[in-house]
Design an enzyme around this catalytic site. Structure first.
Site, PDB file in Angstrom:
ATOM      1  N   HIS A 193       0.655 -18.715  51.482  1.00 17.29           N
ATOM      2  CA  HIS A 193       0.889 -18.964  50.052  1.00 17.29           C
ATOM      3  C   HIS A 193      -0.293 -18.472  49.213  1.00 17.29           C
ATOM      4  O   HIS A 193      -0.507 -18.940  48.097  1.00 17.29           O
ATOM      5  CB  HIS A 193       1.130 -20.457  49.792  1.00 17.29           C
ATOM      6  N   SER A 243     -14.040   2.782  36.581  1.00 19.36           N
ATOM      7  CA  SER A 243     -13.496   2.484  35.247  1.00 19.36           C
ATOM      8  C   SER A 243     -14.252   3.307  34.220  1.00 19.36           C
ATOM      9  O   SER A 243     -15.476   3.465  34.314  1.00 19.36           O
ATOM     10  CB  SER A 243     -13.640   0.983  34.938  1.00 19.36           C
TER      11      SER A 243
END
Length: 481
Positions: free
Chosen positions: A155, A285
């Protein structure tokens, strides 16, 4: 106009290997049509039809198209609105002795469909060794890190420990299924052969004056010349589009695998446990200079999504064919078949590049374990206390209370998990104070992960890779961008 003036699919112009891009080029397609006409003429001549040696010699001398051939074919197609007949005419101009016998008895799908089956076969021959090599490299990575404990996640929450190598085996097992699926699709491929307009071979029966044996022999000879051992015994005007769906489904499934692996790597990059390769001068970036974005894995997920969805197109195309054939399959197949192979090829290049340079950060992994292990170790503490005579219920309650106190410190105050310090100060747990550090050794929490890794690679992976031994290497695929 140059290529910069018109749209080019990035699959070919930006990402794919040269060999795959060439396979689906116009030059390869129309050369293959000419080769199919040569095979048909040779087989028909062998079976007694009046075809001269000169005709075949001229055809064989002009298998490769010139720029002028492409110009003539384009003009002919514009005039006749039929691509196959345009190329029949163009071929006849450069092989005049054969002009009257090119395409004798055949329908358009003799060229288009048989060529597509050749491309399916050649495309799979390109991708299968690349996939085997990715599995080989990832297997070496798994063995190298088979003993390195790491947080497991269920999960996407920290769960029982695994090892870095065992997690890689999850990826490998899925890739082995892809290798199996693609290999089976390759093995199942047949040839359309020489079947005529609606698959009844009526035109060839007429050519051979009702001689069924010679018609069957013609089918066999052309199939053999094309390098196939098997021709589909039943076709309509086309081979069943279920064949396309079968091959593309295997590639679509591989696309889903790439999304799965890429997603795991992206999540691990976020926690700084593992990263894809990052080159010395690479920019993550344009604004945030510190960034090390997982762009390879992101591209893998992006293209994997495209590939995974192509099987729907193929299934829809198959299901929408009416009776002996409809032409609504033509345009979409010109897109989907090349796209499936080009995308598969691109994904294999990315995946190879990534697994060749995966970077693991053991210190970060160890810190992550230290943050979570106190909670996971509580079961060991309970078992040991019970072994020393304590009540399981009393021990469980004591652990529960201390765990909730430690959890509140972590979540509400942002402090480190201090559960172990709390247990070491609680008199109830005094019988195991001296054993707590030993009970916290991460290596005791990974179960049989190292053993599973070794056995899986020895018993499953190496056996599956035996047919591909000659293709396995340490060379790294370069990414175009």
């Amino acid at each position: 106009m140059s290529n910069n003036d018109i749209y080019q699919t990035p699959l070919a112009s930006r990402y794919a290997s040269e060999e795959m891009a060439q396979l689906f080029s116009n030059k390869t397609r129309f050369r293959t049509w000419r080769q199919l006409w040569v095979w048909l003429a040779k087989a028909e001549k062998q079976l007694g039809l009046p075809i001269s040696d000169e005709a075949i010699a001229q055809m064989e001398a002009h298998l490769d198209l010139t720029d002028e051939d492409f110009k003539v074919a384009a003009e002919e197609e514009k005039r006749r609105r039929h691509d196959v007949m345009a190329h029949v005419h163009t071929f006849g101009q450069v092989a005049p002795a054969a002009a009257g016998i090119i395409h004798w008895g055949a329908t358009s799908c003799y060229c288009t469909d048989n060529a597509d089956l050749l491309f399916l076969r050649q495309g799979l021959d390109i991708v299968l060794p690349k996939l085997a090599n990715v599995i080989y490299k990832l297997s070496n990575f798994a063995l190298e890190h088979k003993d390195l404990p790491a947080l497991g996640y269920t999960h996407y929450q920290p769960a029982q420990l695994t090892t870095v190598g065992k997690r890689a085996c999850l990826w490998i097992q899925d890739l082995l299924w892809d290798l199996r699926n693609l290999t089976r699709a390759r093995s199942d491929l047949g040839f359309r052969g020489v079947k005529g307009t609606t698959g009844t071979q009526a035109s060839f029966l007429a050519i051979f004056n009702g001689d069924h044996d010679r018609v069957e022999e013609l089918d066999r000879l052309v199939t053999q010349l094309a390098g196939f051992e098997y021709a589909y015994p039943i076709t309509s005007q086309t081979y069943s589009r279920k064949v396309d769906a079968d091959v593309i489904y295997a590639m679509s499934s591989f696309g889903a695998t790439c999304q799965r692996i890429g997603g795991d790597i992206r999540h691990l990059a976020a926690t700084k446990e593992m990263e894809e390769p990052f080159e010395k001068d690479q920019i993550g970036s344009s604004a945030m200079a510190y960034k090390r974005n997982p762009m390879r894995s992101e591209r893998m997920c992006s293209l994997g999504r495209h590939l995974a969805n192509l099987c729907k197109d193929a299934l829809d195309t198959y299901s929408q064919q009416w009776f002996e054939r409809t032409l609504d399959d033509s345009a979409i197949r010109r897109i989907d078949i090349p796209h499936a192979f080009l995308t598969t090829d691109v994904l294999l290049r990315i995946l190879d590049n990534v697994v060749s340079g995966l970077v693991v950060y053991p210190a970060v992994i160890a810190r992550r374990i230290r943050e979570e292990l106190p909670f996971m170790a509580t079961e060991n503490f309970i078992m040991r206390m019970v072994a020393l005579g304590a009540s399981r219920q009393d021990t469980h309650e004591a652990i529960r209370v201390l765990s909730h106190q430690a959890s509140a410190i972590v979540k509400q105050e942002g402090k480190d998990n201090d559960l172990i310090e709390r247990i070491k100060k609680d008199k109830f747990f005094e019988p195991i104070w001296g054993e707590i550090d030993g009970l916290m050794d991460p290596r005791t929490f990974v179960g049989r992960a190292p053993e599973q890794t070794v056995k899986f690679i020895e018993k499953e992976v190496k056996v599956a890779l035996e047919p591909w031994t000659g293709a396995l290497s340490g060379e790294v695929s370069e990414l175009n961008v």
